[in-house]
Each structure stands twice: as structure tokens, then as C-alpha cells.
Design a protein around this motif. Structure first.
Motif, mmCIF file in Angstrom:
data_model
loop_
_atom_site.group_PDB
_atom_site.id
_atom_site.type_symbol
_atom_site.label_atom_id
_atom_site.label_comp_id
_atom_site.label_asym_id
_atom_site.label_seq_id
_atom_site.Cartn_x
_atom_site.Cartn_y
_atom_site.Cartn_z
ATOM 1 N N LEU A 194 0.820 -1.218 0.000
ATOM 2 C CA LEU A 194 0.000 0.000 0.000
ATOM 3 C C LEU A 194 0.852 1.266 0.000
ATOM 4 N N SER A 195 1.960 1.256 0.759
ATOM 5 C CA SER A 195 2.767 2.472 0.923
ATOM 6 C C SER A 195 3.647 2.777 -0.294
ATOM 7 N N ALA A 301 1.214 6.821 14.412
ATOM 8 C CA ALA A 301 1.319 6.054 13.176
ATOM 9 C C ALA A 301 -0.027 5.436 12.798
ATOM 10 N N TYR A 302 -0.715 4.870 13.773
ATOM 11 C CA TYR A 302 -2.008 4.224 13.519
ATOM 12 C C TYR A 302 -3.022 5.238 12.985
ATOM 13 N N MET A 303 -3.073 6.404 13.612
ATOM 14 C CA MET A 303 -4.066 7.405 13.240
ATOM 15 C C MET A 303 -3.813 7.980 11.841
ATOM 16 N N LEU A 304 -2.546 8.039 11.426
ATOM 17 C CA LEU A 304 -2.210 8.662 10.142
ATOM 18 C C LEU A 304 -2.226 7.698 8.959
ATOM 19 N N GLY A 310 -5.268 5.932 2.321
ATOM 20 C CA GLY A 310 -6.572 5.915 1.675
ATOM 21 C C GLY A 310 -7.446 4.714 1.964
ATOM 22 N N THR A 311 -7.139 3.915 2.983
ATOM 23 C CA THR A 311 -7.982 2.768 3.326
ATOM 24 C C THR A 311 -7.879 2.463 4.817
ATOM 25 N N THR A 312 -9.031 2.153 5.427
ATOM 26 C CA THR A 312 -9.040 1.833 6.857
ATOM 27 C C THR A 312 -8.342 0.503 7.133
ATOM 28 N N LEU A 313 -8.217 -0.343 6.110
ATOM 29 C CA LEU A 313 -7.545 -1.625 6.296
ATOM 30 C C LEU A 313 -6.092 -1.442 6.715
ATOM 31 N N ALA A 314 -5.478 -0.336 6.280
ATOM 32 C CA ALA A 314 -4.077 -0.083 6.627
ATOM 33 C C ALA A 314 -3.908 0.002 8.139
ATOM 34 N N SER A 315 -4.785 0.758 8.793
ATOM 35 C CA SER A 315 -4.704 0.900 10.242
ATOM 36 C C SER A 315 -5.095 -0.388 10.952
ATOM 37 N N ILE A 316 -6.104 -1.086 10.407
ATOM 38 C CA ILE A 316 -6.562 -2.332 11.029
ATOM 39 C C ILE A 316 -5.458 -3.379 11.016
#
Length: 444
Positions: A194-195, A301-304, A310-316
Motif C-alpha cells: 500500500l505504501s 502512526a495508527y491514526m495517520l 486511503g484505506t481503513t484496512l491499513a490501520s486495522i
């Protein structure tokens, strides 16, 4: 036995602890293929690698990537190479001397010295457990909105998880740990995709640069990465659990065990390298390149991650990896605590008593800080736990290098001259850098 003679040999009888007595059930095929033998030896390395990817490592990796891009990748690589050498020496001590590092110290040093070493080691294990408590509590908070103080208390439950796993056998524990490592690996692989990091700068980051030493801010984080990478309790743990394999206790059997256990250790630590490097790479590609260079902890890091990728899956996925990391480290911390107490003092506590004591020591400061200071306080406490680990590291590394370099103790398996030199250099670097880190922490 003359405990003041640095070249004295081991006692003739083999030492063992309750962990080895219960779990020495993994048989090595006598006439099996290379693959079958390697698979039989695989496992202890994974348990050790967990200590190199625990929540305590995350903060330094995140800060390093956000502030300096890919530059500190070389520090992670060098730290990992140090770890491979030291864990191999730990394997050698366990296989050749048939002692874990705590038992070896008890054989060699004066009782007063052993008591001091045990105290230092217990402090390090408590600090490591503190990082696991905080990491798991932060993960529960990020994923499910559970308050940090409540998350800290919930971590007591893993005491019962440990008891259940220990009743099923050592292979079962290794399988659970391997599964959690796979979850962490898959989560960060997804994050890297993703990054979209830049390949060339990333590869260039693996080459050490002069500015790492000349830039004080960069040097401080570099030392933090090194200090948080090699875990002192892992040296005690590895020298014990490698003996859970039923290899022939002969010269040829030990040579074969060293070869396969060394491969297991090196492969597992390369997985740890990928995960630590992935954290820094994601931080560099996501935060550094977008100008968010002030990201310094797990919460930021989690919040950003979601808005930037561009996707909530990244934080999850980030939160899931953090939770898996905390639970994994809990397992190995428990085993290490059992080993050092029995090795230094020959005190055998019931596993649930030992686990509960260690966890309560970690929970009390974590609970107080989380209630009084919240997220920022727990982040600072996480960093402080790594400083404590750094302080204790030298007290584990020096005896290990000394024992494996002694002809009287290791016989034909004594470290070769080149390995002695490498081990001494690594020890000196660790001691000097950790003293510097301690000085900067106390007198910034």
C-alpha cells in the motif's frame, strides 16, 4: 570447583531445567533427509525471533523512518547481523555444554555475582513484559476502543493462555508462535504494498552512511534501534530451548545439531529483520515523504495510516500486527523467566505463579501511567522499558562470549579466532553504545 578460575571446565553432569524435562520430546530422525532434519530443528529460532519484533522495537523504527527516511535501514541490518552471531553463540552453549546461560553462570561465578546477574535479568524480563503489556493495551485501544487502563488489566488473561499452551507440548507453542509471526509478516507485507516505497532509496538505505554518526539526532535513534534489537533474555532462552531436541549427545550429534539449529536461528532472525525493516520502510514511505516527520509513536502512526494510504484496512492490519506481536512476546518472556529463576537459583515455581508475579510487576506501573498520563505517558514508558533492556544486555553478552571462547569449557567447539574477534567487537560496540544511550536518557 574453583569458581574464580576463568578457564575452569563445566561440572561433568548435565544440567537441565523443568522446561527441558517437560518438553524434550521433539525427536530428530536418524536417517532423515536434510529437509526432514531441518524441519525437526525448526521452532526455537522462531520463539527467539519474537523478541526482535516486540512492541518495544516499533517506536524506534517508526521514529527513524519518519524523521530520516530509509537511512537507518543499515542500522537495522547491522543490528540483525549482531543478533545472528550472538544467538548462534547461545545455541552453541546449549548444544555443546548442555547448559543454558543461567546454569553456565551458576557453574562459573561466585554466588554473589550470580545473584546480581539474576536480579538484572529479572529486571530485564519485567521491562520486556512491560513493553508487551503496553503494546497489547495500545492495540486493544486502537482496534476496539478499549481504554488503555482496562486493556492493561485484560492482559492478565494471557496467564491462563500460557498455562493452556504449556500443557499441550512445546511443538504446540512453536506452532502458535509461528502462526502469529505469519500474521505480523502478512500484515506488514500488505502495508508495504500500500505504501509503495521507492526501491532505489530503500536499497541505498541498507548501506551505512557517515551522517548516522555525525548527526546527533540520527545517532540517538540509531543507538535506540540497536539497543532495542538484541534482547538479553533471548540469550538465556535460546540456550535452553535448543536442548528440547532429542539429538544424540555425541560429538557428531552436537555438530549436526549446531548446523541445523544455527540455520533455524539465522532464518528466523531474517524474518525479524524483514518485519523491523518493514516498519521503518512503511514509516519512511508514508510519513517522511509526506512531511509528517514528527510521528514518533505507535498511536500517531495508527491514526495517520488510514488518511495517508486511503484505506481503513491499513490501520486495522497495523493494529492486528501489534496485538500479535504483544501476545507472541508474552509467550517467550514467560519461558525465559522460568529458565533464569531455575538456572540461577534452582527455584522451581509453578508456571502460573511465576507468570502471575511477572505480569503483576509489569501491570502496576503501566496501569498507573495509563490512568494518570494516558497515551503519551504509555509511549514514554515503552521507550523507558527499552533503555532498561539496553542496560542489562551487556551482563548477558559478556558471559556468553567468555564461555563460548573458553577452550577448557567448549573443547573442540571453542570459538574460532575470527569468531572470537567478531564476538569481542560486537560486545564492545553494544557496551559503548548502550552506555551512551543511558547517558543521553538520564542527562539529555
Amino acid at each position: 570447583m574453583n569458581q574464580n578460575n576463568n578457564n575452569n571446565a563445566w561440572r561433568k553432569e548435565r544440567s537441565s531445567n523443568s522446561l527441558q524435562e517437560v518438553f524434550a520430546s521433539v525427536n530428530i530422525p536418524k536417517d532423515g533427509s536434510f529437509k526432514k532434519k531441518l524441519m525437526a530443528y525448526m521452532g526455537p529460532g522462531l520463539l527467539v525471533a519474537v523478541g526482535y519484533m516486540d512492541p518495544g522495537n516499533w517506536a524506534t523504527d517508526i521514529a527513524g523512518g519518519a524523521q530520516f527516511g530509509y537511512t537507518l535501514l543499515s542500522v537495522i541490518l547491522i543490528s540483525n547481523l549482531f543478533a545472528i552471531v550472538l544467538q548462534y553463540l547461545s545455541v552453541k552453549l546449549g548444544v555443546v555444554a548442555e547448559r543454558d546461560l543461567a546454569q553456565a553462570c551458576k557453574d562459573h561465578f561466585h554466588p554473589v555475582v550470580n545473584f546480581i546477574l539474576w536480579i538484572f535479568c529479572e529486571i530485564a524480563i519485567a521491562a520486556c513484559d512491560l513493553a508487551e503489556v503496553i503494546g497489547s493495551a495500545i492495540a486493544l485501544n486502537l482496534l476496539f476502543g478499549i481504554p488503555l487502563s482496562v486493556g492493561v488489566v485484560i492482559t492478565v488473561i494471557d496467564v491462563f493462555l500460557i498455562l493452556f499452551l504449556q500443557s499441550r507440548g512445546f511443538r504446540y507453542i512453536e506452532s502458535i508462535v509461528g502462526g502469529l509471526i505469519f500474521i505480523i509478516f502478512a500484515s506488514f507485507l500488505y502495508e508495504i504494498v500500500l505504501s509503495k516505497p521507492e526501491i532505489l532509496p530503500m536499497l541505498e538505505g541498507l548501506i551505512p552512511k557517515k551522517e548516522i554518526v555525525t548527526n546527533p539526532s540520527m545517532l540517538y535513534i540509531a543507538i535506540g534501534i540497536l539497543g532495542a534489537t538484541v534482547m538479553p533474555h533471548n540469550l538465556y532462552l535460546h540456550s535452553s530451548i535448543v536442548q528440547t531436541r532429542n539429538y544424540p549427545r555425541t560429538t557428531e550429534g552436537k555438530k549436526e545439531a549446531l548446523k541445523f539449529a544455527g540455520l533455524d536461528s539465522s532464518f528466523s532472525l531474517m524474518l525479524a529483520f524483514f518485519i523491523n525493516a518493514a516498519i521503518l520502510i512503511i514509516s519512511a514511505a508514508t510519513f517522511h515523504t509526506t512531511g509528517n516527520k514528527d510521528v514518533a509513536d505507535i498511536n500517531d502512526a495508527y491514526m495517520l495510516l488510514t488518511p495517508l494510504l486511503g484505506t481503513t484496512l491499513a490501520s486495522i492490519f497495523f493494529g492486528i500486527a501489534l496485538l500479535a506481536s504483544g501476545q507472541n512476546s508474552t509467550l517467550t518472556g514467560t519461558l525465559a523467566g522460568q529458565i533464569v529463576m531455575e538456572g540461577f537459583l534452582n527455584i522451581r515455581l509453578k508456571p502460573w505463579v511465576r507468570r502471575l508475579i511477572t505480569r503483576l510487576i509489569a501491570i502496576v506501573p503501566a496501569l498507573i501511567i495509563s490512568i494518570k498520563y494516558g497515551e503519551r505517558g504509555t509511549a514514554d514508558l515503552l521507550v523507558f522499558s527499552q533503555v532498561i533492556l539496553s542496560m542489562q544486555l551487556s551482563f548477558a553478552v559478556v558471559p556468553l562470549v567468555m564461555f563460548t571462547g573458553s577452550k577448557a569449557k567448549m573443547g573442540e567447539f571453542v570459538n574460532k579466532p575470527w569468531l572470537k574477534i567478531v564476538a569481542y567487537i560486537i560486545s564492545a560496540i553494544i557496551i559503548v553504545l548502550n552506555l551512551y544511550l543511558l547517558k543521553e536518557t538520564i542527562f539529555p
